[in-house]
Design a protein around this motif. Structure first.
Motif, PDB file in Angstrom:
ATOM      1  N   GLY A 384       0.579  -1.401   0.058  1.00 13.57           N
ATOM      2  CA  GLY A 384       0.121  -0.025   0.064  1.00 13.57           C
ATOM      3  C   GLY A 384       0.814   1.279  -0.059  1.00 13.57           C
ATOM      4  O   GLY A 384       0.110   2.325   0.147  1.00 13.57           O
ATOM      5  N   ALA A 385       2.023   1.118  -0.080  1.00  9.16           N
ATOM      6  CA  ALA A 385       3.131   2.472  -0.115  1.00  9.16           C
ATOM      7  C   ALA A 385       4.574   2.008  -0.844  1.00  9.16           C
ATOM      8  O   ALA A 385       4.874   0.708  -0.657  1.00  9.16           O
ATOM      9  N   PRO A 386       5.158   3.187  -1.250  1.00  7.70           N
ATOM     10  CA  PRO A 386       6.445   2.649  -2.040  1.00  7.70           C
ATOM     11  C   PRO A 386       7.439   2.280  -0.912  1.00  7.70           C
ATOM     12  O   PRO A 386       7.103   2.673   0.361  1.00  7.70           O
ATOM     13  N   ILE A 387       8.378   1.659  -1.128  1.00  5.35           N
ATOM     14  CA  ILE A 387       9.468   1.251   0.043  1.00  5.35           C
ATOM     15  C   ILE A 387       9.963   2.355   0.432  1.00  5.35           C
ATOM     16  O   ILE A 387      10.279   3.467  -0.468  1.00  5.35           O
ATOM     17  N   GLN A 388      10.395   2.542   1.483  1.00  5.64           N
ATOM     18  CA  GLN A 388      10.797   3.709   2.128  1.00  5.64           C
ATOM     19  C   GLN A 388      11.699   3.140   3.434  1.00  5.64           C
ATOM     20  O   GLN A 388      10.659   2.956   4.322  1.00  5.64           O
ATOM     21  N   PHE A 389      12.655   3.339   3.743  1.00  2.00           N
ATOM     22  CA  PHE A 389      13.152   3.531   5.083  1.00  2.00           C
ATOM     23  C   PHE A 389      14.481   4.599   5.093  1.00  2.00           C
ATOM     24  O   PHE A 389      15.005   4.840   4.090  1.00  2.00           O
ATOM     25  N   PRO A 390      14.832   4.880   6.290  1.00  3.18           N
ATOM     26  CA  PRO A 390      15.787   6.072   6.396  1.00  3.18           C
ATOM     27  C   PRO A 390      17.402   5.646   6.244  1.00  3.18           C
ATOM     28  O   PRO A 390      17.478   4.480   6.232  1.00  3.18           O
ATOM     29  N   ASP A 391      18.047   6.371   6.091  1.00 11.08           N
ATOM     30  CA  ASP A 391      19.142   6.145   5.958  1.00 11.08           C
ATOM     31  C   ASP A 391      20.005   5.341   7.160  1.00 11.08           C
ATOM     32  O   ASP A 391      20.959   4.544   6.934  1.00 11.08           O
ATOM     33  N   ALA A 392      19.411   5.403   8.179  1.00 12.04           N
ATOM     34  CA  ALA A 392      19.882   4.694   9.485  1.00 12.04           C
ATOM     35  C   ALA A 392      19.745   3.486   9.372  1.00 12.04           C
ATOM     36  O   ALA A 392      20.298   2.672   9.665  1.00 12.04           O
ATOM     37  N   ASP A 393      18.518   2.787   8.665  1.00 10.23           N
ATOM     38  CA  ASP A 393      18.200   1.459   8.400  1.00 10.23           C
ATOM     39  C   ASP A 393      19.205   0.875   7.341  1.00 10.23           C
ATOM     40  O   ASP A 393      19.568  -0.218   7.275  1.00 10.23           O
ATOM     41  N   ILE A 394      19.584   1.745   6.488  1.00  6.61           N
ATOM     42  CA  ILE A 394      20.784   1.172   5.533  1.00  6.61           C
ATOM     43  C   ILE A 394      21.924   0.800   6.369  1.00  6.61           C
ATOM     44  O   ILE A 394      22.406  -0.321   6.111  1.00  6.61           O
ATOM     45  N   ILE A 395      22.404   1.609   7.108  1.00  5.97           N
ATOM     46  CA  ILE A 395      23.447   1.040   7.988  1.00  5.97           C
ATOM     47  C   ILE A 395      23.239  -0.210   8.651  1.00  5.97           C
ATOM     48  O   ILE A 395      23.982  -1.071   8.913  1.00  5.97           O
ATOM     49  N   LYS A 396      21.974  -0.141   9.429  1.00  7.53           N
ATOM     50  CA  LYS A 396      21.669  -1.271  10.286  1.00  7.53           C
ATOM     51  C   LYS A 396      21.484  -2.654   9.566  1.00  7.53           C
ATOM     52  O   LYS A 396      21.956  -3.465  10.057  1.00  7.53           O
ATOM     53  N   ILE A 397      20.842  -2.500   8.596  1.00  9.11           N
ATOM     54  CA  ILE A 397      20.756  -3.665   7.609  1.00  9.11           C
ATOM     55  C   ILE A 397      21.912  -4.070   7.131  1.00  9.11           C
ATOM     56  O   ILE A 397      22.373  -5.329   7.141  1.00  9.11           O
TER      57      ILE A 397
END
Length: 520
Positions: A384-397
């Motif tokens: 129901g929405a475009p994929i979106q996660f903050p830059d902080a999640d890039i580091i965490k993933i």
């Protein structure tokens, strides 16, 4: 049985095995590599493997041993290359620019570079092999060598047992039996992993560009196909994790695990269930158009890479880069690779166009390139929405994937050190070369783990990295030890330090490893 009796039992036949298990001799400096092929047939290899200490000790089956020898040393009467030319054990069964540069320094006449030495093979590869680590692939047929080829990175062959079963949604008469290569159609005939060997020989082994079986190369026998398949299916891990049960010690890495699983954050788990290669809905490998096709590998290729389904197309049938005209072959889709093994097998995706750091690969999934792709739109419709996660999640993933990859590295190191210790205990100094090579390959995995954990920013597991450096010191001392007893003691010391370092990464990171990891 007394050790002296063991030595007399295995020493004579293992002299023959020493020739079998050693790599083909490198060319002398300044001399092109001669086209060679082993005189051994499959039965010869099986017979020799019955005398391999790893087989005698029950660590490896004779079939996997023989399949490994075919994989690393059989050239099929071609141009001198073997499967191991592009899938070297010491580089995670793939090639990249650092590996290629080092090989050029050691032996510029290695068969990997045979296209520069033999005029009749000057179209086998082009300069992107050395500049980008990409190999030339005629995935859509050999009818137009000048205009119908693509450039791709070399897929590693780790954990194939978990990643090649095709998704049921792709069933059909033209669907391959297994998903191999970057677009899932890397094998001829049935499209099985077993047939992948035939495709690899035809593409990469010919002694001339006619690619005529019986002239440019010989085809593998049915037994060679079976043995090589058995070896390939025994590489890497044989199981998937359950990321819901995994707990990572590093707080940011564990938060990244939650983001990976969360459909409102990373959504990674939909297409890479449990950080593997399979789709969450079916547990099987799915081809997807994620938009990576719009990042071409180079500007000198014959056609843009359209992914799966271009075989039999007489003319370009897809606008790969959305340029307004047909410029490639295929349907735009590529199959999903496992990502537990991803951090230390860069660069990423089939084009090598996304850098060497896993964080850059993660960031791709919040790019417009992915969001506007069919796969991105499918996820948007699903949630129901475009994929979106903050830059902080890039580091965490990224930290999540680094820890999982390091755990895999250290399990491989433990497996090899354990095998070396078993062999030292049982055979003492007989075939100590096998023990030492396993120790060296264990150190390769420790080095990989150190590199994977050595992320910028807040360090990952500094105590574990300290213990791994201690393990490397133990291995170095063991390799220079005067005899088996001292070597075995050092192996035990290294193994203990690796186990301690591994234990700090988290819980329920449980891999079942294949026997093929003990072959080289």
């Amino acid at each position: 049985m007394p050790s002296s009796n063991w030595s007399s039992l295995i020493l004579a036949p293992l002299v023959a095995l020493a020739s079998l298990a050693s790599c083909a001799p490198p060319a002398r400096e300044g001399e092109a590599h001669a086209t060679v092929s082993s005189a051994l047939n499959a039965e010869d290899r099986i017979a020799a493997c019955e005398q391999d200490p790893r087989v005698i000790a029950g660590l490896v089956t004779r079939e996997i041993c023989a399949g490994a020898d075919i994989f690393f040393r059989e050239t099929f009467e071609g141009n001198g290359r073997s499967c191991g030319s592009c899938h070297p054990v010491e580089n995670n069964f793939t090639i990249d620019i650092p590996f290629i540069d080092a090989l050029l320094d050691i032996n510029p006449f290695d068969p990997l570079f045979v296209y520069e030495q033999e005029p009749e093979l000057n179209k086998l590869e082009i300069h992107e092999l050395k500049t980008l680590g990409l190999i030339l692939e005629n995935i859509d047929g050999f009818d137009d060598l000048d205009g119908k080829y693509v450039m791709r990175g070399v897929s590693h062959t780790l954990s194939l047992a978990t990643s090649v079963t095709p998704d049921p949604m792709h069933e059909g008469a033209d669907m391959p039996l297994h998903r191999t290569g970057w677009s899932g159609d890397g094998a001829p005939g049935s499209g099985s992993l077993r047939d992948f060997l035939t495709g690899g020989i035809t593409q990469h082994f010919p002694a001339d560009m006619s690619r005529e079986a019986g002239v440019s190369f010989r085809l593998p026998t049915e037994q060679e196909l079976d043995l090589t398949l058995a070896y390939q299916l025994s590489l890497g891990r044989l199981n998937e994790l359950d990321l819901r049960r995994v707990k990572l010690t590093d707080p940011e890495a564990n938060e990244g695990r939650l983001a990976f699983l969360d459909p409102q954050r990373g959504r990674c788990n939909v297409c890479h269930a449990n950080a593997g290669a399979n789709h969450l809905d079916t547990g099987r490998n799915r081809n997807l158009d994620t938009g990576t096709r719009k990042a071409p590998a180079t500007s000198t290729f014959g056609a843009f890479d359209g992914g799966f389904g271009g075989l039999g197309q007489a003319a370009p049938n897809i606008d790969v880069l959305d340029l307004g005209f047909l410029n490639g072959f295929g349907d735009g889709t590529f199959n999903t690779p496992p990502i537990i093994e991803a951090v230390d097998t860069p660069p990423f995706f089939h084009t090598h166009a996304f850098g060497n750091d896993i964080e850059a690969a993660v960031a791709f999934y919040i790019s417009s390139q992915f969001k506007e792709s069919p796969a991105g739109r499918e996820l948007e419709a699903r949630f129901g929405a475009p994929i979106q996660f903050p830059d902080a999640d890039i580091i965490k993933i990224g930290r999540t994937l680094r820890v999982l990859n390091a755990a895999f590295n250290l399990d491989l190191a433990k497996q090899r050190l354990h095998a070396a210790r078993v062999l030292a205990d049982r055979f003492h100094d007989t075939r100590e070369d096998v023990q030492k090579r396993l120790m060296e390959l264990a150190e390769v995995e420790i080095d990989d783990a150190l590199q994977v954990l050595g992320v910028a920013g807040t360090p990952l597991h500094p105590v574990s990295r300290y213990r791994l450096r201690q393990a490397k010191s133990e291995i170095a001392a063991g390799l220079s030890a005067a005899g088996w007893s001292a070597r075995q003691s050092r192996i035990s010391g290294a193994l203990q330090r690796v186990q301690n370092a591994r234990g700090e990464l988290g819980s329920n990171i449980t891999f079942q490893l294949g026997q093929g990891n003990l072959m080289y």
